[in-house]
Motif scaffolding. Sequence first.
Motif, PDB file in Angstrom:
ATOM      1  N   ARG A  16       6.699  40.165 -24.436  1.00  0.00           N
ATOM      2  CA  ARG A  16       5.909  40.735 -24.276  1.00  0.00           C
ATOM      3  C   ARG A  16       5.676  41.771 -24.289  1.00  0.00           C
ATOM      4  O   ARG A  16       4.598  42.413 -23.637  1.00  0.00           O
ATOM      5  CB  ARG A  16       4.403  39.355 -24.535  1.00  0.00           C
ATOM      6  CG  ARG A  16       4.240  39.391 -22.907  1.00  0.00           C
ATOM      7  CD  ARG A  16       3.270  38.448 -21.916  1.00  0.00           C
ATOM      8  NE  ARG A  16       3.529  37.978 -20.424  1.00  0.00           N
ATOM      9  CZ  ARG A  16       3.294  38.805 -19.778  1.00  0.00           C
ATOM     10  NH1 ARG A  16       3.119  39.785 -20.063  1.00  0.00           N
ATOM     11  NH2 ARG A  16       3.408  38.412 -18.608  1.00  0.00           N
ATOM     12  N   ILE A  17       6.292  42.742 -24.547  1.00  0.00           N
ATOM     13  CA  ILE A  17       7.037  43.822 -23.525  1.00  0.00           C
ATOM     14  C   ILE A  17       5.900  44.814 -24.319  1.00  0.00           C
ATOM     15  O   ILE A  17       5.937  45.799 -23.711  1.00  0.00           O
ATOM     16  CB  ILE A  17       8.931  44.640 -23.745  1.00  0.00           C
ATOM     17  CG1 ILE A  17       9.213  45.357 -23.363  1.00  0.00           C
ATOM     18  CG2 ILE A  17       9.003  44.189 -25.196  1.00  0.00           C
ATOM     19  CD1 ILE A  17      10.258  45.729 -22.826  1.00  0.00           C
ATOM     20  N   ASP A  18       5.608  44.658 -25.975  1.00  0.00           N
ATOM     21  CA  ASP A  18       4.779  45.741 -26.713  1.00  0.00           C
ATOM     22  C   ASP A  18       3.380  45.241 -25.197  1.00  0.00           C
ATOM     23  O   ASP A  18       2.939  46.497 -25.790  1.00  0.00           O
ATOM     24  CB  ASP A  18       4.678  45.289 -27.576  1.00  0.00           C
ATOM     25  CG  ASP A  18       5.558  45.096 -28.425  1.00  0.00           C
ATOM     26  OD1 ASP A  18       6.753  46.049 -28.287  1.00  0.00           O
ATOM     27  OD2 ASP A  18       5.985  44.437 -29.641  1.00  0.00           O
ATOM     28  N   GLU A  19       3.370  44.424 -24.783  1.00  0.00           N
ATOM     29  CA  GLU A  19       1.800  43.893 -23.926  1.00  0.00           C
ATOM     30  C   GLU A  19       1.690  45.434 -23.084  1.00  0.00           C
ATOM     31  O   GLU A  19       0.912  45.802 -22.598  1.00  0.00           O
ATOM     32  CB  GLU A  19       1.328  42.825 -23.898  1.00  0.00           C
ATOM     33  CG  GLU A  19       1.028  41.934 -25.314  1.00  0.00           C
ATOM     34  CD  GLU A  19       0.374  40.400 -24.964  1.00  0.00           C
ATOM     35  OE1 GLU A  19       0.499  40.189 -23.605  1.00  0.00           O
ATOM     36  OE2 GLU A  19       0.487  39.590 -25.887  1.00  0.00           O
ATOM     37  N   VAL A  20       3.755  44.855 -22.884  1.00  0.00           N
ATOM     38  CA  VAL A  20       3.749  45.920 -21.256  1.00  0.00           C
ATOM     39  C   VAL A  20       3.420  47.634 -21.691  1.00  0.00           C
ATOM     40  O   VAL A  20       2.911  48.107 -20.999  1.00  0.00           O
ATOM     41  CB  VAL A  20       4.898  45.599 -20.691  1.00  0.00           C
ATOM     42  CG1 VAL A  20       5.250  45.949 -19.392  1.00  0.00           C
ATOM     43  CG2 VAL A  20       4.863  43.786 -20.329  1.00  0.00           C
ATOM     44  N   VAL A  21       4.306  47.665 -22.506  1.00  0.00           N
ATOM     45  CA  VAL A  21       4.211  48.990 -23.280  1.00  0.00           C
ATOM     46  C   VAL A  21       2.123  49.914 -23.115  1.00  0.00           C
ATOM     47  O   VAL A  21       2.419  50.418 -22.560  1.00  0.00           O
ATOM     48  CB  VAL A  21       4.165  49.397 -24.000  1.00  0.00           C
ATOM     49  CG1 VAL A  21       4.674  49.881 -25.237  1.00  0.00           C
ATOM     50  CG2 VAL A  21       5.989  49.346 -23.929  1.00  0.00           C
ATOM     51  N   ALA A  22       1.947  49.003 -23.654  1.00  0.00           N
ATOM     52  CA  ALA A  22       0.240  49.168 -23.822  1.00  0.00           C
ATOM     53  C   ALA A  22      -0.342  49.101 -22.763  1.00  0.00           C
ATOM     54  O   ALA A  22      -0.779  50.710 -22.695  1.00  0.00           O
ATOM     55  CB  ALA A  22      -0.689  48.444 -24.279  1.00  0.00           C
TER      56      ALA A  22
END
Length: 78
Positions: A16-22
Amino acid sequence: MSEKITISVADDAIDRIDEVVAALEDGGMQVEQVLRPIGVITGSADTQHVQALGAVTGVAAVEPQRTVQLPAPESDVQ
């Protein structure tokens, strides 16, 4: 003052790296690169925000980026 940083994503958060980026962007980080296969995010943030980015869910570590410069070929350094 802005500081270049590298974020290591926790192993259990790589999917869920995209959530971490956000969440990092919401925390004040300007993301430059996301290396999904190895769970690393690079970018910059104001010095006052850097410590708080370590508390983002899914972040394993926040480290300043290091710069290495070699001496010029004609220098006296051996």
